[in-house]
Design an enzyme around this catalytic site. Structure first.
Site, mmCIF file in Angstrom:
data_model
loop_
_atom_site.group_PDB
_atom_site.id
_atom_site.type_symbol
_atom_site.label_atom_id
_atom_site.label_comp_id
_atom_site.label_asym_id
_atom_site.label_seq_id
_atom_site.Cartn_x
_atom_site.Cartn_y
_atom_site.Cartn_z
ATOM 1 N N SER A 49 0.899 -1.042 -0.214
ATOM 2 C CA SER A 49 0.427 -0.427 0.036
ATOM 3 C C SER A 49 1.212 1.463 -0.004
ATOM 4 C CB SER A 49 -1.067 0.306 0.906
ATOM 5 O OG SER A 49 -1.835 1.446 1.040
ATOM 6 N N ASP A 90 -7.049 -6.555 3.526
ATOM 7 C CA ASP A 90 -5.843 -4.571 4.079
ATOM 8 C C ASP A 90 -6.387 -4.635 5.186
ATOM 9 O OD1 ASP A 90 -5.365 -2.470 3.668
ATOM 10 O OD2 ASP A 90 -6.654 -1.461 2.105
ATOM 11 N N GLY A 91 -5.501 -3.837 6.132
ATOM 12 C CA GLY A 91 -5.480 -3.574 7.621
ATOM 13 C C GLY A 91 -4.212 -4.602 8.136
ATOM 14 N N GLY A 92 -3.106 -4.213 8.876
ATOM 15 C CA GLY A 92 -2.329 -4.729 9.851
ATOM 16 C C GLY A 92 -1.487 -6.235 9.498
ATOM 17 N N ASP A 139 -4.318 3.431 -1.990
ATOM 18 C CA ASP A 139 -5.846 4.201 -1.028
ATOM 19 C C ASP A 139 -6.023 4.843 -1.509
ATOM 20 O OD1 ASP A 139 -6.235 1.388 0.986
ATOM 21 O OD2 ASP A 139 -3.869 2.232 1.041
ATOM 22 N N MET A 155 -8.650 8.388 -0.947
ATOM 23 C CA MET A 155 -9.420 8.421 0.247
ATOM 24 C C MET A 155 -10.237 10.314 -0.320
ATOM 25 S SD MET A 155 -7.289 7.632 3.558
ATOM 26 C CE MET A 155 -6.987 5.680 3.738
ATOM 27 N N MET A 198 -12.066 4.587 -1.415
ATOM 28 C CA MET A 198 -12.332 4.867 -0.024
ATOM 29 C C MET A 198 -12.672 6.194 -0.401
ATOM 30 S SD MET A 198 -9.916 3.372 2.509
ATOM 31 C CE MET A 198 -8.829 3.533 2.214
ATOM 32 N N MET A 236 -11.700 -5.798 5.051
ATOM 33 C CA MET A 236 -11.003 -4.959 5.618
ATOM 34 C C MET A 236 -10.878 -5.327 6.959
ATOM 35 S SD MET A 236 -10.264 -1.986 3.956
ATOM 36 C CE MET A 236 -9.214 -1.124 5.519
ATOM 37 N N HIS A 243 -8.154 1.521 -4.526
ATOM 38 C CA HIS A 243 -8.931 0.924 -3.380
ATOM 39 C C HIS A 243 -9.896 2.245 -4.122
ATOM 40 C CE1 HIS A 243 -9.847 -0.024 0.583
ATOM 41 N NE2 HIS A 243 -10.869 0.570 0.192
ATOM 42 N N GLY A 249 -9.408 4.066 6.454
ATOM 43 C CA GLY A 249 -8.615 5.760 6.749
ATOM 44 C C GLY A 249 -7.534 6.062 6.980
ATOM 45 N N PHE A 250 -6.564 5.428 8.213
ATOM 46 C CA PHE A 250 -5.330 5.638 8.639
ATOM 47 C C PHE A 250 -4.244 3.802 8.136
ATOM 48 C CE2 PHE A 250 -8.012 8.711 10.975
ATOM 49 C CZ PHE A 250 -7.735 9.323 10.115
ATOM 50 N N HIS A 292 -1.142 -1.527 -4.131
ATOM 51 C CA HIS A 292 -2.642 -0.384 -3.469
ATOM 52 C C HIS A 292 -1.885 0.175 -3.585
ATOM 53 C CE1 HIS A 292 -6.042 -2.244 -1.364
ATOM 54 N NE2 HIS A 292 -5.310 -0.667 -1.108
ATOM 55 N N GLY A 297 1.025 -2.724 3.965
ATOM 56 C CA GLY A 297 1.273 -0.608 4.296
ATOM 57 C C GLY A 297 3.191 -0.542 4.818
#
Length: 224
Positions: free
Chosen positions: A10, A177-179, A37, A39, A70, A139, A68, A144-145, A35, A199
């Site tokens: 990301s 996506d995330g962590g 992101d 936003m 968002m 997700m 992606h 958002g972050f 990726h 990311g």
């Protein structure tokens, strides 16, 4: 059905001041996807890239652009992001009022289509759309972050979605996506995910070729 495994770093965690160099470094490291992101400050509390940035960097990169969105009412921007160079457009089920119509609009533009679900959004939201999708993005943090912790209940969601796809005999990718990190990617793959967005756990550990190998080794150690 054995699915291809893809790591899609990301750019949210990349150096925004040298994105062209970052894309080149990813290619040199052997990555195939990247990726984006996107936003808008409305659907999520942050603002990042727009079509002009993607359009300029499309000219510089052979990577698969995994875009992606968002953003609120994403169907307003499908055409402009496709024209900018998106290879896949993934948008949020929560952000589009007429979800089936939006999916068909992306397909009509000739690019791959994905639908994203926030952590608390149930799978039933997209159950009837599965045959029309190339990818579902689950997700595993609230969007958002960057740099957030993986939400544990996402694991059960991955498992349920993969089971549902197998029951319907559908070859649809599951993206997380995330962590995502080398510490959990193997387990997530064993549950049924096959495309992984990472990311800060990727970009904060250069050189990228070595970091990519770390992720691949973690997958191999888990037998994925």
């Amino acid at each position: 059905m054995k699915k291809r495994i893809i790591l899609s770093p990301s750019l949210l965690s990349a150096n925004f001041g040298r994105l062209e160099e970052e894309l080149f470094a990813l290619e040199e490291a052997g990555l195939k996807w990247v990726h984006w992101d996107v936003m808008d400050g409305i659907f999520v509390p942050n603002i990042t890239f727009g079509p002009p940035v993607i359009r300029q960097l499309r000219k510089k990169s052979k990577l698969f652009f995994d875009v992606h969105l968002m953003i609120d009412k994403p169907e307003r921007f499908f055409e402009v992001f496709t024209d900018a160079g998106a290879d896949l457009i993934c948008f949020h089920a929560e952000a589009s009022l007429h979800l089936e119509r939006a999916v068909q609009k992306v397909k009509d533009l000739g690019v791959k289509v994905g639908v994203a679900l926030n952590p608390a959004t149930p799978l039933c939201k997209i159950k009837y759309l599965l045959p029309d999708l190339d990818m579902i993005l689950l997700m595993s943090v609230n969007p958002g972050f960057g740099g957030q912790k993986f939400i544990p209940f996402t694991k059960e969601k991955i498992k349920e979605l993969r089971q549902l796809l197998e029951e319907k005999q559908l070859s649809v990718d599951i993206q997380i996506d995330g962590g995502v990190s080398p510490q959990n990617i193997g387990e997530l793959a064993s549950l049924g995910a096959n495309i992984f967005v990472s990311g800060s756990a990727f970009f904060n550990f250069p050189p990228y070729g070595q970091r990519y190998e770390t992720f691949l080794k973690a997958l191999k150690d888990k037998g994925s």
